[in-house]
Scaffold this motif. Sequence first.
Motif, PDB file in Angstrom:
ATOM      1  N   SER A   1       0.861  -1.189   0.000  1.00 18.78           N
ATOM      2  CA  SER A   1       0.000   0.000   0.000  1.00 18.78           C
ATOM      3  C   SER A   1       0.887   1.224   0.000  1.00 18.78           C
TER       4      SER A   1
ATOM      5  N   SER B   1       0.765   5.835  -0.914  1.00 21.03           N
ATOM      6  CA  SER B   1       0.024   7.056  -1.283  1.00 21.03           C
ATOM      7  C   SER B   1       0.946   7.890  -2.160  1.00 21.03           C
TER       8      SER B   1
ATOM      9  N   ILE C   1      -3.562   9.964  -4.171  1.00 26.76           N
ATOM     10  CA  ILE C   1      -4.190   8.684  -4.445  1.00 26.76           C
ATOM     11  C   ILE C   1      -3.661   7.654  -3.438  1.00 26.76           C
TER      12      ILE C   1
ATOM     13  N   LEU D   1      -3.594   3.748  -2.725  1.00 25.21           N
ATOM     14  CA  LEU D   1      -3.860   2.511  -3.466  1.00 25.21           C
ATOM     15  C   LEU D   1      -3.068   1.364  -2.841  1.00 25.21           C
TER      16      LEU D   1
ATOM     17  N   ALA E   1     -10.297   4.768 -12.092  1.00 26.17           N
ATOM     18  CA  ALA E   1      -9.867   3.372 -11.919  1.00 26.17           C
ATOM     19  C   ALA E   1      -9.314   2.808 -13.214  1.00 26.17           C
TER      20      ALA E   1
ATOM     21  N   ARG F   1      -5.346   1.607 -13.828  1.00 27.96           N
ATOM     22  CA  ARG F   1      -5.041   0.231 -14.192  1.00 27.96           C
ATOM     23  C   ARG F   1      -4.309   0.173 -15.535  1.00 27.96           C
TER      24      ARG F   1
ATOM     25  N   ILE G   1      -4.673  -4.165  -8.587  1.00 26.91           N
ATOM     26  CA  ILE G   1      -4.571  -2.827  -8.014  1.00 26.91           C
ATOM     27  C   ILE G   1      -5.872  -2.482  -7.323  1.00 26.91           C
ATOM     28  N   ASP G   2      -5.800  -1.884  -6.146  1.00 28.53           N
ATOM     29  CA  ASP G   2      -6.981  -1.469  -5.376  1.00 28.53           C
ATOM     30  C   ASP G   2      -6.815   0.007  -5.068  1.00 28.53           C
ATOM     31  N   ILE G   3      -7.727   0.823  -5.681  1.00 31.19           N
ATOM     32  CA  ILE G   3      -7.689   2.264  -5.440  1.00 31.19           C
ATOM     33  C   ILE G   3      -8.556   2.538  -4.210  1.00 31.19           C
ATOM     34  N   GLN G   4      -7.910   2.890  -3.099  1.00 28.45           N
ATOM     35  CA  GLN G   4      -8.626   3.048  -1.821  1.00 28.45           C
ATOM     36  C   GLN G   4      -9.319   4.402  -1.737  1.00 28.45           C
TER      37      GLN G   4
END
Length: 862
Positions: free
Chosen positions: A542, A544, A557, A559, A613, A617, A645-648
């Motif tokens: 993780s 930023s 961002i 992620l 998103a 990606r 990928i996980d965009i938090q």
Amino acid sequence: MSDIVGIGPNQFVHVLNVTTSITSLEIGPKTLVLQINELLTVGPLPCVVVPPGHYCIVKDPIRKYELGKPCQLRHGHFEVRFHKEPFALYPGESLVDAEDFTKSCAGKEKTYLPAIKTLPVVKAHHALLVMARVDHDDGGEQRKAGDTWHVEGPVTYKPTAEVEIVSVIKPHVINYGQALRIQAKQDFIDRNDVQRVTGEEWLVKKPGAYLPGVYEQIVQVLNSYTLTQEDALHLRATQKFTDALGIDRLAGEEWLLTCDQTESYIPDVGVKVLKEIKKTVLEKNEYCVVVNPVKDGHCMLGQQELREGITNFFLHPGEKLLQGIQKTFILMEDQALVVQAQDEFTDTSTSVMKKRHAGDRWLIRGPCTYVPPIQVKIIKKPDGSMVRSAIALRENEGIYIRHLQTGRVRAIMGPQSYLLQEYEELWQKELTPLLEDLLRHGGGQGGSNIRKMAYFESSIEPSLSGNKTRDKTKVVTYRCPGNTAVQVYNYEKKTARVVFGPNMVLLGPDENFNILSLSAGKPKKENALKTICLMLGPDFMSDSIEVETSDHARLRIFLAFNNHFEFTHGILEEELKIFSVPDFIGFACKQVGSRIRGVVAQTPFDTFHRYSAKIIREAIFGVDKKGKIGAKLKFDVNGLCVTNIDIQSIEPVDTHMRDSLMKSVQMAIEISTKSIEATAFHEARRIEQEARGLLERQKILNEQAAERSRNELYELKAVTAAVESTGQAKAEAQARAEKLLIEGRSEIEVARLKAHAEEIEANTELESLEETRAAELAYKSHQIELEVNKSRDLVDIEVSQFSEMINALGANTVAEIAKAGPQQQVDLLKGLGIESTLIMSGDSPLNLFNVAQGLVGNGLNN
């Protein structure tokens, strides 16, 4: 001054004739009329009375006194006078230690008291030390002036004019086990006819009272030493002499005295007791090494002797124990001793005799009992112990061993039990402080907020938890967690190997861990995590990052992306490749962030806000020719793959924009909150009304119950008042009657006690009076009886005295007295010691004139 001097009985005066300058002595009783040429110089003074058992010393005694003629005084001479008739001091004579009667006549009765001395009584075992004033003959023995000798008791000593009493010598009592050390003051022959020289010392051991001689001086009282089986004496000769055992001793010689030679010992003259020696007792399985042993009476300096238990002995002078009493080495099956020869000798400790050379080292294995010879030295371990025990090693446990001759270090692994050989020792492997701390915390070190610290909790070694110290001689182990890898580098061979978890990593003597320094936190910070294991994945990272759109809108961002390593097991090149990038986390985050920032910089804010998103990606995984987004991102340098990928969250970096977004969110929240508050308010009002109604109803019920209880209270009060009035009157009447009864009984008891007290007082006075009368009667009776006994004793004394006197005089003497004239009779009776008053008294039973005449007359008539 009156010319008439009255001289009483037993008094004297000195009268000086100024014409002839001759002083004469006049003795009373008489009345002296002084002539014109006569002068009273001394007196009247009482005569000197020497009681029985006393004596006095007359200084300058007169040689021969003739009345009216010059007399010669022996100036400087003394004369001792004992008990006899009172005597007068002739002119020129004086008493030693008496007051000067020529200067003061006050207190005449006390004038001679200091000069009258008691005869010295020498008790048994005592003596008087006397000294000759002048040369004289002492009972046939010639004494010289200054000679001293003893007058031993028991005796009553009569002093002489030629001898002076110096002091009283008291005896010294010699108890059993004691002796007196005597020193000669000058050459003499002692009471045992032994010639003694000046300064010579000897011992007197005979128990009893010992009276030291004139020329003997007591130096010291010596107590005997009691020698037992456990005690001995270490003696030294201070001079040449022959001891009590007949052995000649030289000055400075030292020897041991035990109870086998004597049970009690008093140090002779010339012997000094250095110390008391306790017997050295060697029990079973004990031994000692005696340095400088004594053999045949000679001290073998520099030699050593081994003595084993069970035995006991005394240490002779010069002997000492090397390292004290030591325990015999009892070796178990898994124990051994490393010994080294200090001198060449033949080893007989084994079944086969073997010649050992100086410096040889070998191993004594158990089970056995071993006593090292004096030529053998026990090699101690670094911790100070001597016995080597076999080290039990379980599986995956080992120790480092260094060979002392070659210096080679190797690791011995379990499961087995290993006993170090004679040239082997445990070797300590040193690690850096950072690596020590990493092993103590399970392989990782970093902040508590780092997620990857959970990887290392299962790898914490219990033996290193807390502040425990690692045993540096044991093989370094590390529990490699599952799905991780550890790289170990061998500095001797300059090679590396990789261990995959879950597995146990064992470090060889020349191996060490490869420490990884990884990035951690949001945003990532370098060197935030130290670890020795690499997480292979699947895992996620993780981060930023800040990006800026084409219309200059700055966004942050948050992620997370999944990652893992792709490599082929069993191929060392690919296994080592995963460690080619030390900080693979920082490397991957930097690569992903750079791709996202490059794409966002070409995209407007509105587009990015709608399709964020997809844009991210595509930026990370790329797009193929068909427009399809790739499945993963792989880094060929170390085989790391990013798969998802996980965009938090995405938020503006600009504060004004962030505040506007926040206000809109807050307004929506406020509207929803107020609606909920209104609904809750109406529901609360309804519940309040229902509760108020229930409360009013309960109040009415409570008031009804209270009125009912008040009515019952009034009824009980009325009943209580009636009972109270009746009971009070009855109680007062009963109390009044009991009061009168108690007062009557009290007066009767007081009268009875008074009568009893008066009876006791009367009886006491009567008994006291009876005892007083009885005591007075007994006292009077005893007094009368004493008077009667006194009178009877006086009469018996007078009769006895008269009878003894007559018997002493004899018939012939009485006859002569009767024939003599009155004056001669008086003189004769005075010579017999009879007072003139008794002679002249007519009513006295001792009027010897009448008695003598009567006896003579009766004798003639008969």
